[in-house]
Write a protein that holds these residues in place. Structure first.
Motif, PDB file in Angstrom:
ATOM      1  N   THR A 189     -11.820  -6.952   0.468  1.00  0.00           N
ATOM      2  CA  THR A 189     -12.057  -6.332  -0.836  1.00  0.00           C
ATOM      3  C   THR A 189     -12.555  -4.898  -0.731  1.00  0.00           C
ATOM      4  O   THR A 189     -12.357  -4.103  -1.651  1.00  0.00           O
ATOM      5  N   ASN A 190     -13.188  -4.539   0.396  1.00  0.00           N
ATOM      6  CA  ASN A 190     -13.685  -3.174   0.534  1.00  0.00           C
ATOM      7  C   ASN A 190     -12.551  -2.173   0.755  1.00  0.00           C
ATOM      8  O   ASN A 190     -12.679  -0.990   0.422  1.00  0.00           O
ATOM      9  N   MET A 191     -11.414  -2.618   1.298  1.00  0.00           N
ATOM     10  CA  MET A 191     -10.305  -1.716   1.571  1.00  0.00           C
ATOM     11  C   MET A 191      -9.257  -1.704   0.456  1.00  0.00           C
ATOM     12  O   MET A 191      -8.517  -0.734   0.300  1.00  0.00           O
ATOM     13  N   LEU A 192      -9.174  -2.772  -0.304  1.00  0.00           N
ATOM     14  CA  LEU A 192      -8.102  -2.896  -1.295  1.00  0.00           C
ATOM     15  C   LEU A 192      -8.096  -1.794  -2.352  1.00  0.00           C
ATOM     16  O   LEU A 192      -7.013  -1.288  -2.695  1.00  0.00           O
ATOM     17  N   PRO A 193      -9.250  -1.382  -2.897  1.00  0.00           N
ATOM     18  CA  PRO A 193      -9.189  -0.302  -3.907  1.00  0.00           C
ATOM     19  C   PRO A 193      -8.516   0.966  -3.405  1.00  0.00           C
ATOM     20  O   PRO A 193      -7.721   1.588  -4.119  1.00  0.00           O
ATOM     21  N   GLY A 194      -8.809   1.371  -2.165  1.00  0.00           N
ATOM     22  CA  GLY A 194      -8.172   2.561  -1.609  1.00  0.00           C
ATOM     23  C   GLY A 194      -6.679   2.379  -1.420  1.00  0.00           C
ATOM     24  O   GLY A 194      -5.888   3.308  -1.641  1.00  0.00           O
ATOM     25  N   ILE A 195      -6.270   1.188  -1.022  1.00  0.00           N
ATOM     26  CA  ILE A 195      -4.842   0.903  -0.829  1.00  0.00           C
ATOM     27  C   ILE A 195      -4.116   0.924  -2.169  1.00  0.00           C
ATOM     28  O   ILE A 195      -3.022   1.490  -2.284  1.00  0.00           O
ATOM     29  N   ILE A 196      -4.726   0.341  -3.187  1.00  0.00           N
ATOM     30  CA  ILE A 196      -4.117   0.339  -4.527  1.00  0.00           C
ATOM     31  C   ILE A 196      -3.995   1.765  -5.046  1.00  0.00           C
ATOM     32  O   ILE A 196      -2.979   2.144  -5.649  1.00  0.00           O
ATOM     33  N   THR A 197      -5.010   2.580  -4.816  1.00  0.00           N
ATOM     34  CA  THR A 197      -4.956   3.987  -5.244  1.00  0.00           C
ATOM     35  C   THR A 197      -3.807   4.718  -4.547  1.00  0.00           C
ATOM     36  O   THR A 197      -3.095   5.519  -5.164  1.00  0.00           O
ATOM     37  N   SER A 198      -3.618   4.452  -3.258  1.00  0.00           N
ATOM     38  CA  SER A 198      -2.518   5.076  -2.522  1.00  0.00           C
ATOM     39  C   SER A 198      -1.171   4.683  -3.100  1.00  0.00           C
ATOM     40  O   SER A 198      -0.274   5.522  -3.253  1.00  0.00           O
ATOM     41  N   ILE A 199      -1.005   3.413  -3.442  1.00  0.00           N
ATOM     42  CA  ILE A 199       0.255   2.964  -4.041  1.00  0.00           C
ATOM     43  C   ILE A 199       0.475   3.647  -5.386  1.00  0.00           C
ATOM     44  O   ILE A 199       1.583   4.106  -5.700  1.00  0.00           O
ATOM     45  N   ARG A 200      -0.593   3.730  -6.187  1.00  0.00           N
ATOM     46  CA  ARG A 200      -0.473   4.423  -7.483  1.00  0.00           C
ATOM     47  C   ARG A 200      -0.012   5.872  -7.294  1.00  0.00           C
ATOM     48  O   ARG A 200       0.874   6.355  -8.000  1.00  0.00           O
ATOM     49  N   ASN A 201      -0.614   6.549  -6.331  1.00  0.00           N
ATOM     50  CA  ASN A 201      -0.257   7.947  -6.099  1.00  0.00           C
ATOM     51  C   ASN A 201       1.210   8.095  -5.701  1.00  0.00           C
ATOM     52  O   ASN A 201       1.891   9.036  -6.133  1.00  0.00           O
ATOM     53  N   LYS A 202       1.713   7.187  -4.884  1.00  0.00           N
ATOM     54  CA  LYS A 202       3.119   7.257  -4.490  1.00  0.00           C
ATOM     55  C   LYS A 202       4.039   7.066  -5.684  1.00  0.00           C
ATOM     56  O   LYS A 202       5.076   7.729  -5.815  1.00  0.00           O
ATOM     57  N   ILE A 203       3.679   6.139  -6.567  1.00  0.00           N
ATOM     58  CA  ILE A 203       4.488   5.906  -7.768  1.00  0.00           C
ATOM     59  C   ILE A 203       4.519   7.162  -8.631  1.00  0.00           C
ATOM     60  O   ILE A 203       5.591   7.592  -9.098  1.00  0.00           O
ATOM     61  N   MET A 204       3.375   7.781  -8.826  1.00  0.00           N
ATOM     62  CA  MET A 204       3.301   8.945  -9.704  1.00  0.00           C
ATOM     63  C   MET A 204       3.934  10.180  -9.062  1.00  0.00           C
ATOM     64  O   MET A 204       4.580  10.989  -9.743  1.00  0.00           O
ATOM     65  N   GLU A 205       3.778  10.337  -7.753  1.00  0.00           N
ATOM     66  CA  GLU A 205       4.402  11.473  -7.067  1.00  0.00           C
ATOM     67  C   GLU A 205       5.918  11.423  -7.154  1.00  0.00           C
ATOM     68  O   GLU A 205       6.591  12.464  -7.145  1.00  0.00           O
ATOM     69  N   ALA A 206       6.467  10.202  -7.247  1.00  0.00           N
ATOM     70  CA  ALA A 206       7.915  10.051  -7.351  1.00  0.00           C
ATOM     71  C   ALA A 206       8.421  10.184  -8.786  1.00  0.00           C
ATOM     72  O   ALA A 206       9.626  10.095  -9.021  1.00  0.00           O
ATOM     73  N   GLY A 207       7.514  10.389  -9.728  1.00  0.00           N
ATOM     74  CA  GLY A 207       7.928  10.547 -11.118  1.00  0.00           C
ATOM     75  C   GLY A 207       7.717   9.334 -11.983  1.00  0.00           C
ATOM     76  O   GLY A 207       8.034   9.350 -13.181  1.00  0.00           O
ATOM     77  N   GLY A 208       7.186   8.250 -11.410  1.00  0.00           N
ATOM     78  CA  GLY A 208       6.820   7.103 -12.234  1.00  0.00           C
ATOM     79  C   GLY A 208       5.589   7.420 -13.062  1.00  0.00           C
ATOM     80  O   GLY A 208       4.863   8.384 -12.784  1.00  0.00           O
ATOM     81  N   GLU A 209       5.348   6.626 -14.080  1.00  0.00           N
ATOM     82  CA  GLU A 209       4.209   6.852 -14.970  1.00  0.00           C
ATOM     83  C   GLU A 209       3.369   5.586 -15.071  1.00  0.00           C
ATOM     84  O   GLU A 209       3.901   4.479 -15.112  1.00  0.00           O
ATOM     85  N   ILE A 210       2.044   5.778 -15.096  1.00  0.00           N
ATOM     86  CA  ILE A 210       1.118   4.656 -15.228  1.00  0.00           C
ATOM     87  C   ILE A 210       0.147   4.957 -16.353  1.00  0.00           C
ATOM     88  O   ILE A 210      -0.481   6.019 -16.373  1.00  0.00           O
TER      89      ILE A 210
END
Length: 521
Positions: A189-210
Motif C-alpha cells: 500500500t505504501n508504493m501503490l499511490p505513486g504507481i497509480i499517479t504514474s499511470i495517470r500521468n501516462k494517460i494524460m500525457e498521451a491526450g487522455g482526460e481524467i
C-alpha cells in the motif's frame, strides 16, 4: 548460451546470487566464471516438509551476455482520436484507458472520488474523526479499492488475459522487479499511490482526460445504444462507447441501471469477518518452526472449507498488515485489510467469509435482484450499531466466538480507530455464524494453533465481491441489451482483484476496438 534450470535451495541460499550462483554452476557442470548473468524468472516457497526450501527457476547465460530487453510501453498521442468514456478509475478503468491509447482511441475517465493525494486526507479523517466521505474513502477514488490494499498481483484467471503484461505495466510504473518473479507477488500500500499517479500521468500525457469529483448519474441511451453519460451536475458527455468500471461498491449504479430497465442479475457473493493473529503465530504454524528467521518472508495462508453446503474461505490475506475501516457511506461498518511492501507489522489478517447464494436470502426475496445488496447493507448497519455508531469495530476473541462466550477484553490490534468487545456469536446471522465457527475448528485441525484467543475476529468483511452482475455478451463484451455499453471489472461481476480487473479492462478495450473496426467497414 542460455541454459534454463530449476533448483531447490535453502532460504539463505536463495537470498543472494553469491549463494546460489555456485549451486547453479555445479548443477550445470561448468566453471562459475563462465556464468555471465542469472535471470531468476520464478521464485516460490515450499513449506510442506519440515525443512523449508525455495524453488528457483532461472535462465543462466554462459560465456556471453544477452541483448538487453527493456520493458517499456509506447503511448502515442490520441487527443484527436475517437473518444471512449470510462466510468471509474480503478484498475479496470485505468488499464482499459492505457489499452485504448495503444489501440488509437482517446479515453475520458470520470471518477466520483478524488485523486490519490487528496484521497489520503479523507482516509485519515475516517481514522481520526470517524467521518466517511461517500465519494472519497477506501473504496472510491483514484486507483479504486486496490490502491489502499496489500496490492496482491495474483489471479487464477489465466484464461482471461495476459497476467505477465499486467505485471510488466506495474513494474514500468514503479513497482519493484520482484513482482515479475514471485509466485504470489504484491506491491504494498505504501508504493501503490505513486504507481497509480504514474499511470495517470501516462494517460494524460498521451491526450487522455481524467475528471475527478465527477459522479456519473445516468447513461444516455438512444435506440438501445449507449452514446454517453450524464454527470450529477447534469453535464452530458458523449462518446463512441462507455466502459462501466465502477467497482463492487457503487450501489447507485445498479439502482440507476434497474430504473432504466437495463438488465442486471443476482449472483453469489460472500460475507464474514476479518481474522487477525500475531504474525509470529502464523509464521510458526505455516513454517513449522519456532522462529521465522531472517531469510523467509512473513507467512501467508489460504484456507477453504465446506460447511453445510457452502464454502467458507480466507480472502485477501495480509501478512504483516493492518485492518482498516472500508465503509463507503456513513452508517456502515466494513473492515478490510492491507499491507505495506515489507509486510513488517506485528499482525496478520485475512477475511474469513461464507458463501452466500441468491437462494439463501428468502427473507429478502421480495426485493428481487437487490436481495443480496440489502443483505449486505443490513449486516453493515448492524455492525455499525454495535460499536456506538462510530468506526470503532465490533470484535471478539476467536476461541470465545467459537465457544459462544463473551470476550472480557481484547488483545492489541492493528485496527487504528479501535475495537469494541461484542458477542458476535450472538449478533451475526446464523447462516454466517455457525459456518464460521465450524470452519475455524476444521482449519485448526490442519493448522494447529489457528483457533486461539490470541486471535480476534472483527466485523464485518462484506465487500469481497458484488452481489450483482451486469450481464454482457461473450463475443462483443457489450451489455446483453444495450450496444456500446461495456460492463467491466469487479463491479460488473467479471473480476475479483487487481490483476483480474486490470485484465478485464484491457479485454473490454480490445473488444470495443474490434467492434468499432467492424462497424466502420
Amino acid at each position: 548460451m542460455k541454459q534454463e534450470i530449476n533448483i531447490s535451495v535453502s532460504p539463505k541460499q536463495a537470498s543472494s546470487e553469491e549463494f546460489y550462483k555456485p549451486i547453479l554452476a555445479e548443477k550445470l557442470h561448468v566453471d562459475e566464471n563462465r556464468i555471465q548473468l542469472i535471470n531468476v524468472k520464478r521464485r516460490s516457497i515450499d513449506a510442506r516438509q519440515r525443512v523449508i526450501r525455495i524453488n528457483l527457476s532461472a535462465d543462466v547465460y554462459l560465456d556471453e551476455l544477452p541483448v538487453e530487453e527493456k520493458i517499456e510501453f509506447k503511448y502515442d498521442l490520441v487527443d484527436q482520436k475517437p473518444s471512449v468514456i470510462i466510468v471509474g478509475a480503478g484498475p479496470a478503468g485505468l488499464f482499459a484507458a492505457l489499452r485504448l491509447i495503444e489501440l488509437g482511441f482517446k479515453p475520458l475517465i470520470f471518477e466520483r472520488g478524488k485523486n490519490v493525494s487528496d484521497r489520503k486526507r479523507d482516509i485519515a479523517k475516517i481514522h481520526r474523526e470517524h467521518l466517511v466521505d461517500p465519494d472519497s474513502n477506501y473504496g472510491f477514488g483514484e486507483g479504486g479499492a486496490g490502491t489502499f490494499s496489500d496490492g496482491k498481483l495474483y489471479s487464477r484467471s489465466k484464461k482471461r488475459g495476459n497476467i505477465r503484461r499486467v505485471l510488466e505495466i506495474f513494474y514500468a510504473n514503479g513497482a519493484l522487479p520482484e513482482i515479475l518473479i514471485d509466485a504470489h507477488p504484491h506491491i504494498g500500500t505504501n508504493m501503490l499511490p505513486g504507481i497509480i499517479t504514474s499511470i495517470r500521468n501516462k494517460i494524460m500525457e498521451a491526450g487522455g482526460e481524467i475528471y475527478f469529483n465527477s459522479r456519473v448519474a445516468d447513461l444516455i441511451i438512444e435506440n438501445d445504444r449507449c452514446t454517453g453519460i450524464m454527470l450529477a451536475d447534469s453535464t452530458i458527455v458523449e462518446a463512441e462507447a462507455v466502459i462501466l468500471a465502477t467497482g463492487h461498491s457503487a450501489r447507485e449504479i445498479y439502482e440507476m441501471l434497474y430504473e432504466k430497465g437495463i438488465s442486471i442479475e443476482a449472483k453469489s457473493f460472500a460475507v464474514g469477518v476479518r481474522a487477525e493473529h500475531p504474525q509470529t503465530l502464523i509464521d510458526t504454524i505455516q513454517y513449522n518452526q519456532p522462529v521465522r528467521g531472517p531469510y523467509l518472508p512473513p507467512a501467508t495462508y489460504s484456507f477453504v472449507e465446506q460447511v453445510d453446503g457452502r464454502g467458507v474461505y480466507s480472502f485477501c490475506m495480509c501478512p504483516g498488515g493492518i485492518m482498516v475501516p472500508a465503509a463507503t457511506a456513513p452508517g456502515e461498518m466494513v473492515i478490510n485489510g492491507m499491507s505495506p511492501t515489507q509486510r513488517n507489522t506485528r499482525f496478520a489478517n485475512s477475511g474469513m467469509v461464507v458463501e452466500i447464494r441468491p437462494e439463501d436470502l428468502n427473507e429478502f426475496r421480495h426485493l428481487g435482484v437487490f436481495a443480496g445488496l440489502e443483505f449486505q447493507r443490513n449486516i453493515e448497519r448492524l455492525c455499525f450499531s454495535l460499536n456506538g455508531k462510530t468506526q470503532f469495530a465490533p470484535a471478539q476473541r476467536m476461541a470465545d466466538f467459537v465457544a459462544d462466550r463473551f470476550s472480557q477484553d481484547l488483545p492489541e490490534t492493528s485496527y487504528h480507530p479501535g475495537l469494541v468487545s461484542v458477542p458476535l456469536h450472538d449478533k451475526l446471522p446464523k447462516r454466517i455464524r455457525t459456518r464460521l465457527q465450524e470452519a475455524f475448528k476444521l482449519i485448526d485441525k490442519k493448522a494447529h494453533g489457528y483457533l486461539t484467543n490470541e486471535a480476534i475476529i472483527v466485523g464485518v468483511e462484506s465487500r469481497t465481491s458484488s452481489p450483482i452482475r451486469i450481464p454482457r455478451k461473450e463475443d462483443t463484451f457489450e451489455h446483453v441489451k444495450i450496444a456500446g455499453l461495456y460492463p467491466c471489472g469487479e463491479g460488473a461481476g467479471y473480476a475479483g482483484g487487481i490483476v483480474s480487473s486490470a485484465m478485464d479492462g484491457e479485454r473490454c478495450a480490445e473488444a470495443f476496438a474490434e467492434n468499432y473496426k467492424l462497424a466502420s467497414k
